[in-house]
Design a protein around this motif. Structure first.
Motif, PDB file in Angstrom:
ATOM      1  N   PRO A   1       0.794  -1.234   0.000  1.00  0.00           N
ATOM      2  CA  PRO A   1       0.000   0.000   0.000  1.00  0.00           C
ATOM      3  C   PRO A   1       0.825   1.282   0.000  1.00  0.00           C
ATOM      4  CG  PRO A   1      -1.012  -1.601   1.463  1.00  0.00           C
ATOM      5  CD  PRO A   1       0.302  -2.193   1.027  1.00  0.00           C
ATOM      6  N   ASP A   2       2.035   1.236   0.557  1.00  0.00           N
ATOM      7  CA  ASP A   2       2.880   2.429   0.563  1.00  0.00           C
ATOM      8  C   ASP A   2       3.726   2.547  -0.709  1.00  0.00           C
ATOM      9  OD1 ASP A   2       4.751   0.437   0.914  1.00  0.00           O
ATOM     10  OD2 ASP A   2       5.592   1.231   2.776  1.00  0.00           O
ATOM     11  N   GLU A   3       3.451   1.697  -1.684  1.00  0.00           N
ATOM     12  CA  GLU A   3       4.116   1.659  -2.986  1.00  0.00           C
ATOM     13  C   GLU A   3       5.513   1.043  -2.952  1.00  0.00           C
ATOM     14  OE1 GLU A   3       3.992   5.382  -5.095  1.00  0.00           O
ATOM     15  OE2 GLU A   3       1.843   5.226  -5.438  1.00  0.00           O
ATOM     16  N   SER A   4       5.944   0.532  -1.799  1.00  0.00           N
ATOM     17  CA  SER A   4       7.211  -0.196  -1.764  1.00  0.00           C
ATOM     18  C   SER A   4       7.005  -1.561  -2.424  1.00  0.00           C
ATOM     19  CB  SER A   4       7.699  -0.372  -0.323  1.00  0.00           C
ATOM     20  OG  SER A   4       6.767  -1.135   0.426  1.00  0.00           O
ATOM     21  N   ILE A   5       8.094  -2.188  -2.829  1.00  0.00           N
ATOM     22  CA  ILE A   5       8.007  -3.466  -3.530  1.00  0.00           C
ATOM     23  C   ILE A   5       7.692  -4.580  -2.542  1.00  0.00           C
ATOM     24  CG2 ILE A   5       9.301  -5.156  -4.869  1.00  0.00           C
ATOM     25  CD1 ILE A   5      10.878  -2.767  -6.040  1.00  0.00           C
ATOM     26  N   ASP A   6       6.713  -5.416  -2.918  1.00  0.00           N
ATOM     27  CA  ASP A   6       6.302  -6.535  -2.071  1.00  0.00           C
ATOM     28  C   ASP A   6       7.064  -7.780  -2.524  1.00  0.00           C
ATOM     29  OD1 ASP A   6       4.983  -8.630  -0.748  1.00  0.00           O
ATOM     30  OD2 ASP A   6       3.086  -7.506  -0.701  1.00  0.00           O
ATOM     31  N   GLU A   7       8.162  -8.058  -1.847  1.00  0.00           N
ATOM     32  CA  GLU A   7       9.021  -9.162  -2.265  1.00  0.00           C
ATOM     33  C   GLU A   7       8.348 -10.514  -2.091  1.00  0.00           C
ATOM     34  OE1 GLU A   7      12.693  -8.753  -0.159  1.00  0.00           O
ATOM     35  OE2 GLU A   7      13.090  -6.739  -0.948  1.00  0.00           O
ATOM     36  N   ASP A   8       7.550 -10.694  -1.044  1.00  0.00           N
ATOM     37  CA  ASP A   8       6.877 -11.974  -0.823  1.00  0.00           C
ATOM     38  C   ASP A   8       5.900 -12.270  -1.944  1.00  0.00           C
ATOM     39  OD1 ASP A   8       8.264 -12.376   1.545  1.00  0.00           O
ATOM     40  OD2 ASP A   8       6.684 -11.530   2.805  1.00  0.00           O
TER      41      ASP A   8
ATOM     42  N   SER B   1       9.422   2.806 -13.215  1.00  0.00           N
ATOM     43  CA  SER B   1       8.794   3.275 -11.974  1.00  0.00           C
ATOM     44  C   SER B   1       9.664   3.103 -10.738  1.00  0.00           C
ATOM     45  CB  SER B   1       7.469   2.527 -11.750  1.00  0.00           C
ATOM     46  OG  SER B   1       6.545   2.825 -12.768  1.00  0.00           O
ATOM     47  N   PHE B   2      10.832   2.477 -10.877  1.00  0.00           N
ATOM     48  CA  PHE B   2      11.603   2.123  -9.692  1.00  0.00           C
ATOM     49  C   PHE B   2      13.036   2.641  -9.775  1.00  0.00           C
ATOM     50  CE2 PHE B   2       8.241  -1.017 -10.214  1.00  0.00           C
ATOM     51  CZ  PHE B   2       7.611  -0.902  -8.982  1.00  0.00           C
ATOM     52  N   SER B   3      13.593   2.884  -8.604  1.00  0.00           N
ATOM     53  CA  SER B   3      14.945   3.433  -8.517  1.00  0.00           C
ATOM     54  C   SER B   3      15.985   2.354  -8.805  1.00  0.00           C
ATOM     55  CB  SER B   3      15.187   3.997  -7.112  1.00  0.00           C
ATOM     56  OG  SER B   3      15.258   2.938  -6.168  1.00  0.00           O
TER      57      SER B   3
ATOM     58  N   GLU C   1      16.203  -0.061  -5.894  1.00  0.00           N
ATOM     59  CA  GLU C   1      15.079  -0.992  -5.877  1.00  0.00           C
ATOM     60  C   GLU C   1      15.252  -2.068  -6.942  1.00  0.00           C
ATOM     61  OE1 GLU C   1      11.210   1.526  -4.386  1.00  0.00           O
ATOM     62  OE2 GLU C   1      12.077   2.058  -6.340  1.00  0.00           O
ATOM     63  N   ARG C   2      15.718  -1.681  -8.093  1.00  0.00           N
ATOM     64  CA  ARG C   2      15.897  -2.651  -9.166  1.00  0.00           C
ATOM     65  C   ARG C   2      16.997  -3.657  -8.834  1.00  0.00           C
ATOM     66  NH1 ARG C   2      16.099   0.877 -14.584  1.00  0.00           N
ATOM     67  NH2 ARG C   2      16.458  -1.201 -15.452  1.00  0.00           N
ATOM     68  N   ARG C   3      18.033  -3.205  -8.180  1.00  0.00           N
ATOM     69  CA  ARG C   3      19.080  -4.126  -7.744  1.00  0.00           C
ATOM     70  C   ARG C   3      18.512  -5.149  -6.755  1.00  0.00           C
ATOM     71  NH1 ARG C   3      24.779  -2.269  -7.642  1.00  0.00           N
ATOM     72  NH2 ARG C   3      25.015  -0.525  -9.092  1.00  0.00           N
ATOM     73  N   ARG C   4      17.712  -4.661  -5.808  1.00  0.00           N
ATOM     74  CA  ARG C   4      17.146  -5.554  -4.801  1.00  0.00           C
ATOM     75  C   ARG C   4      16.228  -6.603  -5.439  1.00  0.00           C
ATOM     76  NH1 ARG C   4      17.680  -8.610  -0.488  1.00  0.00           N
ATOM     77  NH2 ARG C   4      15.659  -9.047   0.478  1.00  0.00           N
ATOM     78  N   VAL C   5      15.385  -6.184  -6.363  1.00  0.00           N
ATOM     79  CA  VAL C   5      14.485  -7.131  -7.021  1.00  0.00           C
ATOM     80  C   VAL C   5      15.278  -8.155  -7.829  1.00  0.00           C
ATOM     81  CG1 VAL C   5      12.695  -7.360  -8.786  1.00  0.00           C
ATOM     82  CG2 VAL C   5      12.503  -5.593  -7.046  1.00  0.00           C
ATOM     83  N   ALA C   6      16.360  -7.727  -8.455  1.00  0.00           N
ATOM     84  CA  ALA C   6      17.207  -8.667  -9.188  1.00  0.00           C
ATOM     85  C   ALA C   6      17.776  -9.732  -8.250  1.00  0.00           C
ATOM     86  CB  ALA C   6      18.342  -7.918  -9.881  1.00  0.00           C
ATOM     87  N   GLU C   7      18.211  -9.298  -7.087  1.00  0.00           N
ATOM     88  CA  GLU C   7      18.758 -10.240  -6.100  1.00  0.00           C
ATOM     89  C   GLU C   7      17.696 -11.226  -5.641  1.00  0.00           C
ATOM     90  OE1 GLU C   7      20.187  -7.666  -3.065  1.00  0.00           O
ATOM     91  OE2 GLU C   7      21.728  -6.754  -4.336  1.00  0.00           O
TER      92      GLU C   7
ATOM     93  N   GLY D   1      15.894  -6.792 -16.592  1.00  0.00           N
ATOM     94  CA  GLY D   1      15.847  -5.556 -17.355  1.00  0.00           C
ATOM     95  C   GLY D   1      16.814  -4.538 -16.789  1.00  0.00           C
ATOM     96  N   THR D   2      17.762  -4.111 -17.611  1.00  0.00           N
ATOM     97  CA  THR D   2      18.772  -3.156 -17.147  1.00  0.00           C
ATOM     98  C   THR D   2      18.782  -1.884 -17.989  1.00  0.00           C
ATOM     99  OG1 THR D   2      20.513  -4.181 -18.501  1.00  0.00           O
ATOM    100  CG2 THR D   2      20.231  -5.009 -16.248  1.00  0.00           C
ATOM    101  N   GLY D   3      17.750  -1.689 -18.792  1.00  0.00           N
ATOM    102  CA  GLY D   3      17.647  -0.450 -19.542  1.00  0.00           C
ATOM    103  C   GLY D   3      17.541   0.741 -18.601  1.00  0.00           C
ATOM    104  N   ALA D   4      18.135   1.861 -18.982  1.00  0.00           N
ATOM    105  CA  ALA D   4      18.129   3.044 -18.121  1.00  0.00           C
ATOM    106  C   ALA D   4      18.322   4.293 -18.971  1.00  0.00           C
ATOM    107  CB  ALA D   4      19.236   2.948 -17.068  1.00  0.00           C
ATOM    108  N   MET D   5      18.049   5.450 -18.351  1.00  0.00           N
ATOM    109  CA  MET D   5      18.154   6.716 -19.071  1.00  0.00           C
ATOM    110  C   MET D   5      19.576   6.999 -19.538  1.00  0.00           C
ATOM    111  SD  MET D   5      15.365   8.636 -19.507  1.00  0.00           S
ATOM    112  CE  MET D   5      15.823  10.370 -19.384  1.00  0.00           C
ATOM    113  N   THR D   6      20.546   6.608 -18.727  1.00  0.00           N
ATOM    114  CA  THR D   6      21.940   6.855 -19.101  1.00  0.00           C
ATOM    115  C   THR D   6      22.679   5.545 -19.292  1.00  0.00           C
ATOM    116  OG1 THR D   6      22.788   6.875 -16.825  1.00  0.00           O
ATOM    117  CG2 THR D   6      21.922   8.966 -17.712  1.00  0.00           C
ATOM    118  N   THR D   7      23.689   5.577 -20.126  1.00  0.00           N
ATOM    119  CA  THR D   7      24.506   4.396 -20.336  1.00  0.00           C
ATOM    120  C   THR D   7      25.190   3.971 -19.049  1.00  0.00           C
ATOM    121  OG1 THR D   7      24.875   5.001 -22.647  1.00  0.00           O
ATOM    122  CG2 THR D   7      26.432   3.455 -21.658  1.00  0.00           C
ATOM    123  N   ALA D   8      25.637   4.924 -18.262  1.00  0.00           N
ATOM    124  CA  ALA D   8      26.349   4.600 -17.023  1.00  0.00           C
ATOM    125  C   ALA D   8      25.466   3.798 -16.070  1.00  0.00           C
ATOM    126  CB  ALA D   8      26.831   5.881 -16.349  1.00  0.00           C
TER     127      ALA D   8
END
Length: 295
Positions: free
Chosen positions: A17-24, A52-54, A57-63, A78-85
């Motif tokens: 509900p707080d928009e955080s990722i629900d890992e379970d 939609s995610f930082s 957050e994306r690193r954590r979901v990948a793990e 998915g590792t697409g991002a606004m910048t190449t870096a």
């Protein structure tokens, strides 16, 4: 390292509900997809709300995802991002946590030319040893990776897969021929997957699989069996209202709303994306009632 083939589910990203990722709920949803027979899992595709995610957050979901899947099926991150870096950092992390491939869609406010696209993908390829799943989604990204660009990326040696979501299905045999059949092409439009497979696609990357994974499994099997062409036609017609609705109203909103209606809630999309309401929700409820035998 697992090889991608067949039906690859582009998973949603559940939220609290707080928009955080629900890992379970993410892990439970992945279990449902694997039990239904998908051949691979991709996170942070379009249906996974990649924008939609930082980065953290994306690193954590990948793990969480790679650990939970545990080699049951291949995982693309998915590792697409606004910048190449940033895309490079996410790709290096994906390799570190055990991904089988990088799913790279160009995300950019500015239109990119061919030289910029190729340099972007080459930088990502140089950062890891993982194969790349190029993802062409011109409607969503505003960047169209034409067949000529795809062939150039393939010739560089690290793009092994393509999710082709352009409306022109004839690109599939065109790219297939130009790459001598060695680039594995996945149909990326749920509403025309049978046609894509008949034109030479090797697999299906599906957002609809979040809602009707078993039906998607059956449709893929029928479409790849010459003795079941009629069955594929019938099942595609049954699924057509859902597939069209997904394309018209957006995979994220529809998937989150559909799973809530079906009693498998995954939370709401992260704003500004909203779940369906009013007539759209009522229409979706009707579509799902008509598919009860397929759920």
């Amino acid at each position: 390292m697992g090889t991608f083939e067949g039906l690859v589910a582009f998973s949603v990203t559940p939220t609290r509900p707080d928009e955080s990722i629900d890992e379970d709920r993410l892990c439970a949803h992945i279990d449902t997809l694997i039990a239904a027979g998908v051949d691979g899992i991709a996170i942070f595709g379009s249906t996974g709300s990649i924008g939609s995610f930082s980065e953290a957050e994306r690193r954590r979901v990948a793990e969480v995802t790679t650990k939970h899947v545990g080699r049951r099926v291949p995982v693309a991150i998915g590792t697409g991002a606004m910048t190449t870096a940033e895309a490079v950092r996410l790709s290096e992390h994906a390799e570190k946590v055990g991904a089988d491939a990088l799913l790279v869609v160009p995300i950019t406010y500015w239109p990119l030319n061919e030289a910029e696209l190729c340099a972007h993908y080459r930088a990502i390829a140089s950062a890891t040893q993982l194969p790349i799943f190029a993802y062409n989604s011109p409607v969503l990204t505003g960047v169209d990776m034409t067949p000529n660009i795809i062939v150039r990326l393939w010739q560089d040696g690290r793009v092994k897969y393509l999710k082709e979501s352009a409306r022109d299905l004839l690109r599939i045999p065109q790219v297939k021929e130009a790459t001598e059949g060695r680039l594995r092409i996945f149909g990326g439009r749920d509403d025309s997957i049978v046609e894509a497979l008949r034109l030479g696609a090797d697999g299906w990357t599906s957002g609809a699989a979040n809602i009707v994974p078993r039906a998607c499994r059956r449709l893929f099997n029928f479409a790849n069996d010459s003795q079941n062409e009629f069955a594929a036609h019938i099942l595609q017609r049954r699924l057509a209202p859902l597939m069209s609705f997904l394309m018209d109203k957006g995979h994220v909103s529809v998937c989150h709303t559909a799973l809530e209606i079906l009693g498998r809630p995954i939370g709401t999309p992260r704003r500004p994306i909203l779940p369906l309401a009013g007539e759209d929700r009522i229409h979706l409820e009707g579509i799902l009632r008509s598919l009860e035998e397929e759920l």
